[in-house]
Design a protein around this motif. Structure first.
Motif, PDB file in Angstrom:
ATOM      1  N   LEU A 596      13.362  -4.542  30.584  1.00 61.54           N
ATOM      2  CA  LEU A 596      12.479  -3.779  30.320  1.00 61.54           C
ATOM      3  C   LEU A 596      12.723  -2.915  28.981  1.00 61.54           C
ATOM      4  O   LEU A 596      11.965  -3.023  28.162  1.00 61.54           O
ATOM      5  CB  LEU A 596      12.162  -2.829  31.588  1.00 61.54           C
ATOM      6  N   VAL A 597      13.714  -2.493  28.806  1.00 62.46           N
ATOM      7  CA  VAL A 597      14.521  -1.993  27.688  1.00 62.46           C
ATOM      8  C   VAL A 597      13.906  -2.956  26.286  1.00 62.46           C
ATOM      9  O   VAL A 597      13.544  -2.809  25.352  1.00 62.46           O
ATOM     10  CB  VAL A 597      15.861  -1.475  27.501  1.00 62.46           C
ATOM     11  N   SER A 598      14.633  -4.227  26.648  1.00 61.65           N
ATOM     12  CA  SER A 598      14.421  -5.320  25.551  1.00 61.65           C
ATOM     13  C   SER A 598      13.005  -5.391  25.247  1.00 61.65           C
ATOM     14  O   SER A 598      12.574  -5.743  24.080  1.00 61.65           O
ATOM     15  CB  SER A 598      14.911  -6.642  25.920  1.00 61.65           C
ATOM     16  N   VAL A 599      11.937  -5.673  26.370  1.00 60.15           N
ATOM     17  CA  VAL A 599      10.720  -5.929  25.891  1.00 60.15           C
ATOM     18  C   VAL A 599      10.149  -4.876  25.228  1.00 60.15           C
ATOM     19  O   VAL A 599       9.241  -4.919  24.407  1.00 60.15           O
ATOM     20  CB  VAL A 599      10.142  -6.097  27.401  1.00 60.15           C
ATOM     21  N   ALA A 600      10.545  -3.549  25.698  1.00 61.00           N
ATOM     22  CA  ALA A 600       9.691  -2.547  25.199  1.00 61.00           C
ATOM     23  C   ALA A 600      10.207  -2.398  23.731  1.00 61.00           C
ATOM     24  O   ALA A 600       9.411  -2.158  22.677  1.00 61.00           O
ATOM     25  CB  ALA A 600      10.337  -1.015  25.997  1.00 61.00           C
ATOM     26  N   ILE A 601      11.645  -2.594  23.317  1.00 62.55           N
ATOM     27  CA  ILE A 601      12.086  -2.463  21.835  1.00 62.55           C
ATOM     28  C   ILE A 601      11.310  -3.655  21.069  1.00 62.55           C
ATOM     29  O   ILE A 601      10.998  -3.359  19.996  1.00 62.55           O
ATOM     30  CB  ILE A 601      13.547  -2.506  21.868  1.00 62.55           C
ATOM     31  N   SER A 602      11.215  -4.877  21.743  1.00 64.01           N
ATOM     32  CA  SER A 602      10.506  -6.057  21.077  1.00 64.01           C
ATOM     33  C   SER A 602       9.250  -5.700  20.703  1.00 64.01           C
ATOM     34  O   SER A 602       8.507  -5.919  19.416  1.00 64.01           O
ATOM     35  CB  SER A 602      10.841  -7.393  21.916  1.00 64.01           C
ATOM     36  N   LEU A 603       8.359  -5.196  21.663  1.00 60.60           N
ATOM     37  CA  LEU A 603       6.915  -4.933  21.297  1.00 60.60           C
ATOM     38  C   LEU A 603       6.764  -3.773  20.401  1.00 60.60           C
ATOM     39  O   LEU A 603       5.976  -3.735  19.669  1.00 60.60           O
ATOM     40  CB  LEU A 603       6.204  -4.262  22.712  1.00 60.60           C
ATOM     41  N   SER A 604       7.884  -2.918  20.411  1.00 62.88           N
ATOM     42  CA  SER A 604       7.836  -1.721  19.714  1.00 62.88           C
ATOM     43  C   SER A 604       8.302  -2.345  18.063  1.00 62.88           C
ATOM     44  O   SER A 604       7.413  -1.966  16.802  1.00 62.88           O
ATOM     45  CB  SER A 604       8.761  -0.621  19.824  1.00 62.88           C
ATOM     46  N   ALA A 605       8.948  -3.306  17.933  1.00 66.27           N
ATOM     47  CA  ALA A 605       9.308  -3.857  16.778  1.00 66.27           C
ATOM     48  C   ALA A 605       8.218  -4.675  15.964  1.00 66.27           C
ATOM     49  O   ALA A 605       7.769  -4.571  14.976  1.00 66.27           O
ATOM     50  CB  ALA A 605      10.637  -4.479  16.762  1.00 66.27           C
ATOM     51  N   PHE A 606       7.487  -5.344  17.187  1.00 67.73           N
ATOM     52  CA  PHE A 606       6.346  -6.312  16.708  1.00 67.73           C
ATOM     53  C   PHE A 606       5.094  -5.378  16.299  1.00 67.73           C
ATOM     54  O   PHE A 606       4.340  -5.812  15.485  1.00 67.73           O
ATOM     55  CB  PHE A 606       5.767  -7.065  17.943  1.00 67.73           C
ATOM     56  N   THR A 607       4.974  -4.295  16.816  1.00 66.74           N
ATOM     57  CA  THR A 607       3.918  -3.226  16.474  1.00 66.74           C
ATOM     58  C   THR A 607       4.350  -2.548  14.943  1.00 66.74           C
ATOM     59  O   THR A 607       3.330  -2.644  14.049  1.00 66.74           O
ATOM     60  CB  THR A 607       3.899  -2.041  17.479  1.00 66.74           C
ATOM     61  N   VAL A 636       0.721   3.089  15.397  1.00 67.14           N
ATOM     62  CA  VAL A 636       1.538   4.296  15.723  1.00 67.14           C
ATOM     63  C   VAL A 636       1.636   4.695  17.246  1.00 67.14           C
ATOM     64  O   VAL A 636       2.469   4.717  17.838  1.00 67.14           O
ATOM     65  CB  VAL A 636       1.420   5.566  14.762  1.00 67.14           C
ATOM     66  N   SER A 637       0.416   4.847  17.589  1.00 69.64           N
ATOM     67  CA  SER A 637       0.272   5.495  19.103  1.00 69.64           C
ATOM     68  C   SER A 637       0.577   4.282  19.859  1.00 69.64           C
ATOM     69  O   SER A 637       1.484   4.562  20.892  1.00 69.64           O
ATOM     70  CB  SER A 637      -1.323   5.725  19.284  1.00 69.64           C
ATOM     71  N   LEU A 638       0.386   3.135  19.771  1.00 68.78           N
ATOM     72  CA  LEU A 638       0.877   2.072  20.514  1.00 68.78           C
ATOM     73  C   LEU A 638       2.389   1.620  20.379  1.00 68.78           C
ATOM     74  O   LEU A 638       3.001   1.624  21.548  1.00 68.78           O
ATOM     75  CB  LEU A 638       0.215   0.610  20.218  1.00 68.78           C
ATOM     76  N   MET A 639       2.840   2.024  19.252  1.00 73.52           N
ATOM     77  CA  MET A 639       4.604   1.826  19.155  1.00 73.52           C
ATOM     78  C   MET A 639       5.102   3.000  19.911  1.00 73.52           C
ATOM     79  O   MET A 639       6.002   2.805  20.533  1.00 73.52           O
ATOM     80  CB  MET A 639       4.514   2.063  17.599  1.00 73.52           C
ATOM     81  N   LEU A 640       4.542   4.255  20.067  1.00 69.61           N
ATOM     82  CA  LEU A 640       5.153   5.277  20.622  1.00 69.61           C
ATOM     83  C   LEU A 640       4.960   5.031  22.239  1.00 69.61           C
ATOM     84  O   LEU A 640       5.797   5.488  22.931  1.00 69.61           O
ATOM     85  CB  LEU A 640       4.256   6.578  20.434  1.00 69.61           C
ATOM     86  N   CYS A 641       4.003   4.455  22.501  1.00 71.62           N
ATOM     87  CA  CYS A 641       3.737   3.882  23.867  1.00 71.62           C
ATOM     88  C   CYS A 641       4.807   3.264  24.512  1.00 71.62           C
ATOM     89  O   CYS A 641       5.332   3.189  25.645  1.00 71.62           O
ATOM     90  CB  CYS A 641       2.386   3.260  24.235  1.00 71.62           C
ATOM     91  N   PHE A 642       5.281   2.098  23.693  1.00 76.12           N
ATOM     92  CA  PHE A 642       6.044   1.150  24.033  1.00 76.12           C
ATOM     93  C   PHE A 642       7.673   2.116  23.898  1.00 76.12           C
ATOM     94  O   PHE A 642       8.423   1.932  25.003  1.00 76.12           O
ATOM     95  CB  PHE A 642       6.203  -0.028  22.798  1.00 76.12           C
ATOM     96  N   PHE A 643       7.604   2.871  23.151  1.00 81.47           N
ATOM     97  CA  PHE A 643       8.877   3.816  23.302  1.00 81.47           C
ATOM     98  C   PHE A 643       8.964   4.788  24.191  1.00 81.47           C
ATOM     99  O   PHE A 643      10.120   4.806  24.781  1.00 81.47           O
ATOM    100  CB  PHE A 643       8.938   4.560  21.807  1.00 81.47           C
ATOM    101  N   CYS A 644       7.928   5.220  24.721  1.00 89.14           N
ATOM    102  CA  CYS A 644       7.888   6.279  25.596  1.00 89.14           C
ATOM    103  C   CYS A 644       8.399   5.655  27.053  1.00 89.14           C
ATOM    104  O   CYS A 644       9.036   6.320  27.953  1.00 89.14           O
ATOM    105  CB  CYS A 644       6.413   6.928  25.892  1.00 89.14           C
TER     106      CYS A 644
END
Length: 854
Positions: A596-607, A636-644
């Motif tokens: 889950l951490v990998s997915v969240a960071i990957s999606l944040s990076a993609f965003t 930016v909101s979606l990136m923060l959603c992934f990070f949260c």
């Protein structure tokens, strides 16, 4: 008138003849053993028992049965007489006890017959055998009887006392102590040697507990003494968790035997351990039943009152029934010199002892014949010794009855000494004219001694010593082929709180049928992990075993109730002990957490990449369409959603529990508000280019900003109220997962949590409805279709989240919320921005407003 005169004359003649015959006699020939002295003690003993034997009388037509009475000799009881003779000899050798006066005795054998005991009692009083009731054949000055010792049982003691109490003659009974004896005698009850029955009961209980014998049979004589024992021992056993398998009441000898053979055998096969409380006399019929019926494999627990080594019926060939038995014997001081005295006893040493003739001929199996009604010895061992005889015929150890007889003689001698001392002090003792004191004058002196008596008004017992001590003996087959009793333990009783029990199991032999300690239980022991459940209609020692329920253990055998493990522990599979629970939470080291951490960071990076792409191509029509500032804000909101979602991973703390829900609610509300604003812009933009429209471009920008601000502020207010009332906090869940302690974030106010979700759902639904209305507008600048699809999937994800979240526990619950955040955010990212990225990167040439209108 003539008849009356004749009747009176006849009575006068009868009385006159009896009186003349009485005084015409010289010293009568005693039917027992008599030794003269200044004072005479009577002794009534039981040396044989009369049994009934049935013999068949055959004829040509039928077979009939006749009853015949035989005498079985209890040779070991002759020790009681020798104990009295030994005591008298020692007293006579000490000139200080009776002031150089001698002590004599008059001994009778009353067998085990109460009628014969009463007859012998009257013979002691009258001086004639057969006795003449209410007459004394001795002058008052030569009546030397001072006291009587006897008998061996409560029934015999009662009959003796009925006679002696009429003349207030002291009687000392050497029978087992019987509390009911005072109620049987109307006038004067005999003195007894009390036993601390409480100590005996506790000793038996401790023995049963030591060997875990919980299913025990009881055998008692069918009399008041047996009833009292049955009542008291049953109560004590119940208090200590022991059960009575059966209680057999044995009719006293010579009562008619009413034992049902089949029932007798069935009851004695119910248990391996039997407590027999009684004496040799009261259990004679019981021994006869055991010998004749069958061989039982029981372990017997008895007292020394019942000498089960004495078998008058078949000698000792049935001793196998009692080998391994355990016996409680009150510890007694050794009678100094008594064993040496027994070794020296021979018929020629006591030629006037008529009892030794029978005993000696039986012990040494001598040819014998009768002369003048008395058995004479012939060709017996002239130097024979009692110490060579087997245990069933003779015991060199002092029996409890012999010890009592010896003590009784000394108690009487002490009373005489005190009475004579008073006469010496008063100057009334004239040694030239010696006569015994009146018997009733000894009562005050006897009452001060170690004896106790029971009267109808008050129970009086001897002064009990500070501690009562019992020796425990084991009846064994000795290596030389004989039988013997070996001391294997002891029990010392001071009080219920101060007891000492010790036993050496290595010295115990359990007989032919048991190589080790036998089990005596109604039900097999419940193993670890099981509890007992009672069986309806049976005692509490009979039970079934049921496994412990979930969350409980039984770490001991035979537990009545299972016990719950502490909250931080859980039962093992066998449910016999508790294991510490594993502390668990969704950590970064877990596989699921790492994924889950990998997915969240990957999606944040993609965003972030998409945001960079949009910034780079910020002047292109595709980026400028529908307010590029809203696109930036949404990315930016979606990136923060992934990070949260990363805040949900790791050990919960107060800060993370508060931040994860607040950031999630506010960031998602900003993102949904931005999508709602973009949806409004799509509708407004297409209406603004139509001819005659009054809407201006600057109004579109202000409207979108207002929508984002209003949508976000409402959610911030909800979160502020949540924080101010009942905020989330770290909690521990010990029940949801077996063997685990779950660290999780308690939502605090569940209502506030669902208000946050509900508000997000409201914004998403509103965006979906508006986008659905604008879906048919021209395609070039229209995002309504992608927004409609993304919001539809968004709503489906969060609608599915609620039941899934409620039905999950532990790591799964946290993972469900993270997946919902990632899934919903990814849908928004991919559905809204991937088409634009496609246009920017693959169709970058000729982007004009006109082209998009085609």
């Amino acid at each position: 008138m003539r008849l009356l005169i004749a009747f009176c004359l006849r009575i006068f003649l009868i009385v006159f003849q009896e009186q003349i015959s009485c005084f015409s006699l010289s010293i009568p020939a005693s039917p027992g053993y008599y030794q003269d002295g200044n004072f005479v003690i009577g002794g009534l003993f039981s040396l044989r028992v009369m049994i009934r034997r049935f013999i068949s009388k055959l004829s040509f037509n039928d077979a009939s049965y006749l009853s015949e009475f035989l005498y079985a000799h209890l040779t070991k009881h002759y020790q009681h007489i020798l104990a009295m003779v030994f005591a008298v000899e020692k007293i006579n050798k000490d000139p200080n006890i009776l002031f150089n006066m001698s002590l004599g005795f008059s001994l009778f054998n009353v067998d085990f017959l109460e009628m014969k005991a009463m007859e012998s009692s009257m013979a002691l009083l009258s001086g004639e055998s057969p006795p003449i009731p209410n007459y004394s054949c001795r002058p008052e000055k030569t009546d030397k009887l001072v006291a009587v010792i006897g008998g061996i049982s409560t029934g015999i003691s009662t009959q003796i006392s009925r006679v002696l109490s009429l003349y207030n003659v002291p009687q000392i009974s050497y029978a087992p102590f019987d509390q009911s004896l005072g109620t049987r005698v109307q006038l004067q009850s005999p003195y007894q040697f009390p036993v601390h029955t409480t100590a005996l009961y506790q000793g038996i209980i401790q023995l049963l507990l030591y060997f875990t014998w919980v299913w025990v049979g009881l055998v008692v004589p069918d009399n008041m003494r047996g009833e009292l024992f049955l009542r008291d021992i049953t109560e004590e056993m119940t208090n200590h968790g022991l059960c009575v398998a059966f209680a057999e009441k044995v009719p006293e000898f010579p009562a008619k035997d009413t034992v049902n053979k089949k029932r007798f055998m069935e009851r004695f096969s119910l248990t391996r351990v039997i407590i027999a409380f009684g004496d040799t006399y009261s259990l004679l019929k019981f021994v006869d039943n055991i010998i004749h019926y069958t061989t039982f494999r029981n372990v017997w627990i008895t007292t020394s009152d019942w000498d089960f080594t004495t078998f008058p019926f078949h000698q000792c060939k049935s001793c196998i029934n009692f080998v391994g038995g355990l016996s409680f014997s009150l510890r007694m001081d050794e009678i100094l010199g008594f064993k040496d005295f027994l070794r020296s006893v021979q018929p020629r040493k006591y030629p006037h002892d008529i009892f030794i003739q029978d005993v000696w001929s039986i012990l040494f199996d001598c040819p014998r014949f009768y002369q003048h009604g008395v058995r004479e010895l012939s060709q017996c061992e002239p130097n024979g010794s009692l110490s060579t005889r087997p245990l069933h015929a003779w015991d060199m150890n002092t029996s409890p009855s012999s010890y009592k007889v010896h003590a009784a003689v000394y108690a009487i001698a002490q009373a005489l000494h005190e009475e004579l001392s008073l006469r010496v002090e008063g100057g009334s003792l004239d040694k030239s004219v010696l006569w015994a004191p009146l018997p009733w004058k000894l009562h005050p002196f006897l009452q001060k001694g170690q004896l106790g008596r029971i009267t109808n008004e008050k129970n009086a017992v001897n002064k009990e010593v500070s501690a009562t001590e019992f020796d425990i003996f084991n009846y064994q087959s000795l290596p030389v082929g004989s039988k013997g009793q070996v001391k294997v333990g002891e029990f010392i009783f001071e009080s219920h709180s101060v007891q000492h029990f010790s036993i050496n199991t290595k010295l115990i032999t359990w007989g032919k049928y048991h190589k080790e300690v036998p089990l005596s239980v109604c039900s097999q022991s419940c193993p670890l992990g099981f509890r007992k459940t009672p069986v309806e209609g049976k005692p509490f020692c009979c039970f079934d075993c049921l496994p412990c329920p979930d969350g409980e253990i039984a770490n001991e055998t035979d537990m009545d109730q299972c016990i719950k493990c502490p909250e931080d522990q859980y039962p093992n599979k066998q449910k016999n002990y508790c294991l510490p629970k594993i502390i668990t939470f969704l950590s970064h080291e877990d596989t699921l957490g790492a994924v889950l951490v990998s997915v969240a960071i990957s999606l944040s990076a993609f965003t972030a990449m998409i945001l960079g792409l949009f910034i780079h191509y910020r002047d292109t029509p595709i980026v400028r369409a529908n307010n590029r500032n809203l696109s930036y804000l949404l990315l930016v909101s979606l990136m923060l959603c992934f990070f949260c979602s990363l805040i949900f991973i790791g050990q919960p703390s107060t800060a993370t529990c508060v931040l994860r829900q607040m950031i999630f609610g506010v960031v998602f509300s900003v993102a949904i508000s931005a999508i709602l604003a973009k949806t409004f812009i799509v509708v407004v933009a297409f209406k603004a280019i139509r001819p005659g429209s009054t809407l201006q471009t600057w109004m579109v920008t202000r409207l979108s900003n207002a929508i984002v601000c209003c949508g976000s502020i409402v959610q911030v207010c909800i979160c502020a109220v949540w924080l101010g009332t009942y905020p989330p906090f770290p909690d521990v869940d010990m029940q949801s997962e077996f063997g685990q302690i779950i660290l999780w974030c308690n939502e605090g106010s569940t209502f506030a949590f669902y208000c946050v979700l509900g508000y997000l759902g409201f914004l998403a639904t509103l965006s979906l409805l508006i986008a659905f209305v604008a879906r048919r507008l021209p395609d070039s600048f229209n995002e309504a279709k992608t927004i409609t699809f993304s919001m539809l999937v968004f709503c489906i994800v969060w609608i599915s989240f609620v039941p899934t979240y409620l039905s999950s526990k532990g790591k799964t619950m946290v993972a469900v919320e993270i997946l919902s955040i990632l899934a919903s955010s990814s849908i928004l990212l991919f559905c809204i921005f991937l088409p634009k990225c496609y246009v920017i990167l693959l169709r970058s040439g000729g982007h004009s407003r006109k082209k998009f209108f085609k």
